[in-house]
Design a protein around this motif. Structure first.
Motif, short mmCIF file in Angstrom:
data_model
loop_
_atom_site.label_atom_id
_atom_site.label_comp_id
_atom_site.label_asym_id
_atom_site.label_seq_id
_atom_site.Cartn_x
_atom_site.Cartn_y
_atom_site.Cartn_z
N ARG A 26 0.83 -1.21 0.00
CA ARG A 26 0.00 0.00 0.00
C ARG A 26 0.87 1.26 0.00
O ARG A 26 0.56 2.24 -0.69
N LEU A 27 1.96 1.23 0.76
CA LEU A 27 2.87 2.38 0.77
C LEU A 27 3.53 2.57 -0.58
O LEU A 27 3.67 3.71 -1.06
N ALA A 28 3.95 1.48 -1.20
CA ALA A 28 4.59 1.56 -2.52
C ALA A 28 3.63 2.17 -3.53
O ALA A 28 4.02 3.02 -4.35
N ARG A 29 2.37 1.75 -3.49
CA ARG A 29 1.36 2.33 -4.40
C ARG A 29 1.18 3.81 -4.13
O ARG A 29 1.10 4.61 -5.07
N ALA A 30 1.11 4.19 -2.86
CA ALA A 30 0.93 5.60 -2.51
C ALA A 30 2.09 6.44 -3.02
O ALA A 30 1.88 7.51 -3.60
N GLU A 31 3.30 5.94 -2.82
CA GLU A 31 4.49 6.69 -3.27
C GLU A 31 4.57 6.74 -4.79
O GLU A 31 4.94 7.76 -5.36
N ALA A 32 4.24 5.63 -5.45
CA ALA A 32 4.27 5.61 -6.92
C ALA A 32 3.25 6.58 -7.49
O ALA A 32 3.57 7.36 -8.41
N ASP A 33 2.05 6.54 -6.96
CA ASP A 33 1.01 7.46 -7.43
C ASP A 33 1.41 8.92 -7.19
O ASP A 33 1.19 9.79 -8.03
N TYR A 34 2.02 9.17 -6.04
CA TYR A 34 2.46 10.52 -5.71
C TYR A 34 3.54 11.00 -6.68
O TYR A 34 3.48 12.13 -7.17
#
Length: 194
Positions: A91-99
Motif C-alpha cells: 500500500r505504501l509503494a502504491r501511494a508513493e508511486a502514485d504521488y
C-alpha cells in the motif's frame, strides 16, 4: 509509451491476481526469483520506452516505470512472505508511486494551478498512507483480538468443565463405599481430573 506503462501495471496486477490474498505458505523461492527477474526486465523495457520522449513527458514516463517496478516488487514480496507488514508495504509503494507520477504531472502546470496540483498529490499520498496504516493496525488488532477470544473460550471451557465435574462429584456423595469410589473415579476420568 502508454502501452509499456500498461504492461508494467498488467504485470503487477497479474502477480496480485495470481497470488491474490497470499496463503500462509507464500510462494517458492524459485518462483520468487523468476518473478523478480521478470519485473526487472519489464522495468528495463518501460525505462527504454521513455528514452525517446523529452522534457516532462519523459519525467512522467520514468516516474510511472519506477513506480510500477516498486509496486510490483512490493506485491511480489507480499506473495513470497505474506505478512500484514508486507501488505502494508504494498500500500505504501502504491501511494508513493502514485504521488511521484502525480507530482511529475504537476510540472506541466504553473503558478497557483501547479501549487494546487502538488497539494492535491500530497493529500492523496497522505490519505493512502493513513489508510494503509489503519488497515495494518486493524489487522494487528484482529490478531490480538483473535488470541484473546481463543483464550477466553479456553477459560470458559475450563470453567464449564470444572462446574460439570463439581455436579458429577456431588451426585457421587449420595452413594457410599465402593459405589461412591467408582462414581468419583468415573467423574474424574470424564472431566480430566486426577
Amino acid at each position: 509509451m502508454k502501452c509499456r506503462i500498461l504492461t508494467m501495471t498488467a504485470i503487477a496486477a497479474a502477480i496480485a491476481a495470481t497470488f491474490g490474498e497470499p496463503s500462509a505458505a507464500g510462494m517458492s523461492k524459485p518462483d520468487y526469483l523468476s518473478s523478480k527477474d521478470r519485473i526487472a526486465a519489464e522495468y528495463k523495457t518501460a525505462k527504454a520506452a521513455c528514452e525517446p520522449l523529452s522534457s516532462n513527458a519523459k519525467d512522467v514516463c520514468m516516474a510511472q516505470a519506477k513506480g510500477g517496478e516498486k509496486v510490483a516488487l512490493a506485491e511480489l514480496t507480499a506473495s513470497y512472505q505474506p505478512t500484514v507488514k508486507a501488505r502494508y508495504d504494498v500500500r505504501l509503494a502504491r501511494a508513493e508511486a502514485d504521488y511521484s507520477v502525480a507530482k511529475e504531472k504537476c510540472d506541466d502546470q504553473s503558478g497557483n494551478a501547479k501549487d494546487v496540483c502538488v497539494k492535491e498529490a500530497q493529500a492523496a499520498r497522505t490519505t493512502a498512507k493513513a489508510d494503509a496504516k489503519a488497515n495494518m493496525k486493524t489487522a494487528d488488532a484482529k490478531v490480538v483480538a483473535g488470541k484473546e477470544i481463543a483464550e477466553a473460550r479456553k477459560d470458559a471451557s475450563a470453567d464449564k468443565r470444572d462446574a460439570d465435574y463439581a455436579v458429577a462429584k456431588e451426585k457421587c456423595d449420595a452413594l457410599a463405599g465402593a459405589a461412591k469410589d467408582a462414581c468419583v473415579g468415573s467423574a474424574k476420568a470424564n472431566f480430566g481430573k486426577s
